[in-house]
Design a protein around this motif. Structure first.
Motif, PDB file in Angstrom:
ATOM      1  N   HIS A   1     -53.357  17.625   4.070  1.00 29.43           N
ATOM      2  CA  HIS A   1     -52.581  17.025   2.982  1.00 29.43           C
ATOM      3  C   HIS A   1     -51.570  18.015   2.429  1.00 29.43           C
ATOM      4  O   HIS A   1     -51.926  18.968   1.728  1.00 29.43           O
ATOM      5  CB  HIS A   1     -53.506  16.564   1.852  1.00 29.43           C
ATOM      6  CG  HIS A   1     -52.829  15.656   0.872  1.00 29.43           C
ATOM      7  ND1 HIS A   1     -53.076  14.296   0.818  1.00 29.43           N
ATOM      8  CD2 HIS A   1     -51.892  15.897  -0.079  1.00 29.43           C
ATOM      9  CE1 HIS A   1     -52.330  13.747  -0.145  1.00 29.43           C
ATOM     10  NE2 HIS A   1     -51.603  14.719  -0.693  1.00 29.43           N
ATOM     11  N   PHE A   2     -50.312  17.781   2.717  1.00 34.80           N
ATOM     12  CA  PHE A   2     -49.210  18.557   2.160  1.00 34.80           C
ATOM     13  C   PHE A   2     -47.935  17.746   2.338  1.00 34.80           C
ATOM     14  O   PHE A   2     -47.917  16.717   3.019  1.00 34.80           O
ATOM     15  CB  PHE A   2     -49.081  19.934   2.847  1.00 34.80           C
ATOM     16  CG  PHE A   2     -48.956  19.850   4.337  1.00 34.80           C
ATOM     17  CD1 PHE A   2     -47.718  19.669   4.932  1.00 34.80           C
ATOM     18  CD2 PHE A   2     -50.071  19.914   5.154  1.00 34.80           C
ATOM     19  CE1 PHE A   2     -47.586  19.557   6.303  1.00 34.80           C
ATOM     20  CE2 PHE A   2     -49.954  19.810   6.524  1.00 34.80           C
ATOM     21  CZ  PHE A   2     -48.719  19.633   7.113  1.00 34.80           C
ATOM     22  N   HIS A   3     -46.856  18.211   1.717  1.00 37.22           N
ATOM     23  CA  HIS A   3     -45.586  17.500   1.756  1.00 37.22           C
ATOM     24  C   HIS A   3     -44.482  18.445   2.205  1.00 37.22           C
ATOM     25  O   HIS A   3     -44.609  19.670   2.096  1.00 37.22           O
ATOM     26  CB  HIS A   3     -45.236  16.957   0.365  1.00 37.22           C
ATOM     27  CG  HIS A   3     -46.372  16.268  -0.325  1.00 37.22           C
ATOM     28  ND1 HIS A   3     -46.778  15.001   0.006  1.00 37.22           N
ATOM     29  CD2 HIS A   3     -47.196  16.689  -1.327  1.00 37.22           C
ATOM     30  CE1 HIS A   3     -47.799  14.657  -0.766  1.00 37.22           C
ATOM     31  NE2 HIS A   3     -48.069  15.671  -1.576  1.00 37.22           N
TER      32      HIS A   3
ATOM     33  N   HIS B   1     -53.859   6.820  -2.674  1.00 35.87           N
ATOM     34  CA  HIS B   1     -53.719   7.735  -3.808  1.00 35.87           C
ATOM     35  C   HIS B   1     -54.045   6.945  -5.056  1.00 35.87           C
ATOM     36  O   HIS B   1     -53.229   6.157  -5.544  1.00 35.87           O
ATOM     37  CB  HIS B   1     -52.301   8.294  -3.860  1.00 35.87           C
ATOM     38  CG  HIS B   1     -52.129   9.348  -4.902  1.00 35.87           C
ATOM     39  ND1 HIS B   1     -50.891   9.755  -5.342  1.00 35.87           N
ATOM     40  CD2 HIS B   1     -53.026  10.094  -5.605  1.00 35.87           C
ATOM     41  CE1 HIS B   1     -51.037  10.708  -6.260  1.00 35.87           C
ATOM     42  NE2 HIS B   1     -52.326  10.914  -6.437  1.00 35.87           N
TER      43      HIS B   1
ATOM     44  N   ASP C   1     -57.409  10.047  -1.212  1.00 34.51           N
ATOM     45  CA  ASP C   1     -56.829  11.354  -1.499  1.00 34.51           C
ATOM     46  C   ASP C   1     -57.471  11.970  -2.742  1.00 34.51           C
ATOM     47  O   ASP C   1     -57.859  11.256  -3.689  1.00 34.51           O
ATOM     48  CB  ASP C   1     -55.327  11.223  -1.750  1.00 34.51           C
ATOM     49  CG  ASP C   1     -54.537  10.977  -0.474  1.00 34.51           C
ATOM     50  OD1 ASP C   1     -55.096  11.161   0.621  1.00 34.51           O
ATOM     51  OD2 ASP C   1     -53.357  10.594  -0.584  1.00 34.51           O
ATOM     52  N   HIS C   2     -57.547  13.293  -2.760  1.00 25.26           N
ATOM     53  CA  HIS C   2     -57.902  14.065  -3.958  1.00 25.26           C
ATOM     54  C   HIS C   2     -59.216  13.607  -4.599  1.00 25.26           C
ATOM     55  O   HIS C   2     -59.336  13.539  -5.825  1.00 25.26           O
ATOM     56  CB  HIS C   2     -56.776  13.994  -4.987  1.00 25.26           C
ATOM     57  CG  HIS C   2     -55.419  14.311  -4.437  1.00 25.26           C
ATOM     58  ND1 HIS C   2     -55.215  15.256  -3.444  1.00 25.26           N
ATOM     59  CD2 HIS C   2     -54.181  13.806  -4.730  1.00 25.26           C
ATOM     60  CE1 HIS C   2     -53.932  15.321  -3.171  1.00 25.26           C
ATOM     61  NE2 HIS C   2     -53.282  14.452  -3.922  1.00 25.26           N
TER      62      HIS C   2
ATOM     63  N   ARG D   1     -59.453  11.299  -7.477  1.00 31.07           N
ATOM     64  CA  ARG D   1     -58.908  11.771  -8.757  1.00 31.07           C
ATOM     65  C   ARG D   1     -59.787  11.365  -9.932  1.00 31.07           C
ATOM     66  O   ARG D   1     -59.299  11.060 -11.025  1.00 31.07           O
ATOM     67  CB  ARG D   1     -57.463  11.317  -8.959  1.00 31.07           C
ATOM     68  CG  ARG D   1     -56.496  12.054  -8.052  1.00 31.07           C
ATOM     69  CD  ARG D   1     -55.046  11.807  -8.359  1.00 31.07           C
ATOM     70  NE  ARG D   1     -54.636  12.386  -9.646  1.00 31.07           N
ATOM     71  CZ  ARG D   1     -53.370  12.598  -9.988  1.00 31.07           C
ATOM     72  NH1 ARG D   1     -52.401  12.289  -9.147  1.00 31.07           N
ATOM     73  NH2 ARG D   1     -53.073  13.099 -11.159  1.00 31.07           N
TER      74      ARG D   1
ATOM     75  N   SER E   1     -59.264  17.648  -1.729  1.00 30.66           N
ATOM     76  CA  SER E   1     -57.934  18.172  -2.042  1.00 30.66           C
ATOM     77  C   SER E   1     -57.676  17.881  -3.503  1.00 30.66           C
ATOM     78  O   SER E   1     -58.413  17.128  -4.142  1.00 30.66           O
ATOM     79  CB  SER E   1     -56.865  17.507  -1.160  1.00 30.66           C
ATOM     80  OG  SER E   1     -56.855  16.100  -1.359  1.00 30.66           O
ATOM     81  N   GLY E   2     -56.657  18.517  -4.060  1.00 27.83           N
ATOM     82  CA  GLY E   2     -56.275  18.229  -5.426  1.00 27.83           C
ATOM     83  C   GLY E   2     -57.348  18.535  -6.453  1.00 27.83           C
ATOM     84  O   GLY E   2     -57.476  17.816  -7.445  1.00 27.83           O
TER      85      GLY E   2
ATOM     86  N   ARG F   1     -56.051  18.472  -9.686  1.00 31.39           N
ATOM     87  CA  ARG F   1     -55.733  17.162 -10.244  1.00 31.39           C
ATOM     88  C   ARG F   1     -56.979  16.499 -10.844  1.00 31.39           C
ATOM     89  O   ARG F   1     -56.865  15.607 -11.683  1.00 31.39           O
ATOM     90  CB  ARG F   1     -55.104  16.272  -9.180  1.00 31.39           C
ATOM     91  CG  ARG F   1     -53.804  16.850  -8.623  1.00 31.39           C
ATOM     92  CD  ARG F   1     -53.085  15.890  -7.709  1.00 31.39           C
ATOM     93  NE  ARG F   1     -51.946  16.517  -7.065  1.00 31.39           N
ATOM     94  CZ  ARG F   1     -50.738  16.678  -7.620  1.00 31.39           C
ATOM     95  NH1 ARG F   1     -50.532  16.262  -8.856  1.00 31.39           N
ATOM     96  NH2 ARG F   1     -49.753  17.261  -6.951  1.00 31.39           N
TER      97      ARG F   1
ATOM     98  N   ASP G   1     -52.509  20.226  -0.544  1.00 32.28           N
ATOM     99  CA  ASP G   1     -51.634  19.476  -1.450  1.00 32.28           C
ATOM    100  C   ASP G   1     -50.364  20.266  -1.770  1.00 32.28           C
ATOM    101  O   ASP G   1     -49.668  19.964  -2.736  1.00 32.28           O
ATOM    102  CB  ASP G   1     -52.361  19.074  -2.732  1.00 32.28           C
ATOM    103  CG  ASP G   1     -51.600  18.018  -3.539  1.00 32.28           C
ATOM    104  OD1 ASP G   1     -50.853  17.235  -2.928  1.00 32.28           O
ATOM    105  OD2 ASP G   1     -51.737  18.002  -4.778  1.00 32.28           O
TER     106      ASP G   1
ATOM    107  N   HIS H   1     -47.588  20.962  -4.306  1.00 36.84           N
ATOM    108  CA  HIS H   1     -48.187  20.600  -5.595  1.00 36.84           C
ATOM    109  C   HIS H   1     -47.192  19.946  -6.567  1.00 36.84           C
ATOM    110  O   HIS H   1     -46.966  20.449  -7.664  1.00 36.84           O
ATOM    111  CB  HIS H   1     -48.836  21.830  -6.232  1.00 36.84           C
ATOM    112  CG  HIS H   1     -49.717  22.579  -5.294  1.00 36.84           C
ATOM    113  ND1 HIS H   1     -50.970  22.131  -4.937  1.00 36.84           N
ATOM    114  CD2 HIS H   1     -49.507  23.731  -4.598  1.00 36.84           C
ATOM    115  CE1 HIS H   1     -51.510  22.988  -4.064  1.00 36.84           C
ATOM    116  NE2 HIS H   1     -50.637  23.956  -3.847  1.00 36.84           N
TER     117      HIS H   1
END
Length: 300
Positions: free
Chosen positions: A37-39, A162, A185-186, A189, A218-219, A222, A254, A257
């Motif tokens: 997970h990254f952008h 997400h 994801d994450h 949250r 991940s995250g 967050r 992530d 970020h």
């Protein structure tokens, strides 16, 4: 405020850049370890941001990503196409090409994307479609997700979700009915202050009994209720997932970020937290190598 690389105008960025210096990893990663997970952002001079973007980050180009992965020891990765680029996939497809087989991607798609386009994207390394149900990022609703699932199912793709604590409860029963895998994801949250015994997180842990459910560790920042590094209040959530369903967990940085509310995470510190909480080398191998190899179909 920074100068726009396209013009002489100044652009107000609403995201901070990632840390320029990070903590080195305390241990070597297994061969073919994957950051799931990254952008990649821009550079905007080549890959402009969407006019209706929900946020405006500073550039975080592919070269910067490669430097991060070299430092951390990742040989593989999964690009999560960002909302700031909308459904223009140029930046992500360029990264897949330059990655020469080391990377896969999850993307945003227009609701009317046909199977011919999906087949083309599959050949290029795309393996799933992402849907944002966090209020300030929402890109689609359940109707759009339901409409595209029959088109991605023949290609073995998954849906990447997400969510946040507000949307998770309504989503999980629906996700369980899907004929394709789904990835949270994450860690969904769920707020760390709620803790692993909360109703919301117990619903995440119950996914261990659903064969098509995956969760990303991940995250952690967050989920953190403090927003202060190293986000230790999120560690009980990670530990509970490791105990419950390591065979369907994934790990991701992530990076870089976007939209961080607290302190900017240190990617090396995030990795070291995971390595400390997951000391068993066989479980590390499963989460960092075997699980992503299965879900994202990397070639040997």
């Amino acid at each position: 405020m920074m100068r726009d690389s396209v013009s002489s105008d100044f652009v107000m960025y609403d995201c901070a850049p990632p840390l320029s210096e990070i903590t080195p990893p305390g241990q070597a990663l297994p061969a073919k370890a994957c950051d799931t997970h990254f952008h990649v952002f821009g550079p905007a001079a080549i890959f402009p941001y969407a006019a209706d973007r929900p946020y405006t980050p500073p550039d975080a180009p592919f070269e910067q990503l490669l430097a991060l992965h070299r430092k951390l020891g990742f040989e593989r990765g999964v690009i999560v196409h960002p909302g700031c680029h909308g459904t223009d996939l140029s930046v992500t497809l360029d990264a897949l090409r330059r990655g020469a087989g080391r990377y896969r991607a999850v993307v945003l798609l227009d609701a009317d994307t046909d199977e011919a386009r999906i087949a083309e994207l599959d050949r290029l390394g795309v393996r799933g479609v992402r849907f944002n149900f966090v209020s300030h990022l929402a890109n689609a609703g359940w109707e759009e997700l339901s409409a595209i699932v029959p088109r991605i199912a023949p290609f073995g793709w998954h849906v990447c979700i997400h969510s946040d604590q507000a949307s998770l409860g309504g989503l999980l029963p629906k996700l369980r009915t899907l004929p394709v895998p789904f990835v949270l994801d994450h860690m969904g949250r769920v707020a760390a202050a709620a803790g692993p015994s909360s109703e919301e997180f117990q619903a995440v842990l119950a996914l261990r009994d659903h064969p098509r459910a995956w969760v990303k560790i991940s995250g952690i920042d967050r989920t953190s209720s403090s927003g202060v590094r190293p986000f230790s209040d999120g560690e009980p959530l990670v530990a509970a997932l490791l105990e419950a369903m390591s065979e369907r967990l994934l790990w991701g940085t992530d990076w870089p970020h976007p939209n961080v509310r607290g302190e900017m995470p240190d990617d090396g510190e995030l990795l070291n937290t995971f390595l400390r909480l997951c000391p068993d080398p066989l479980v590390r191998q499963r989460i960092l190598v075997d699980n992503p190899h299965q879900l994202y179909r990397f070639a040997d």
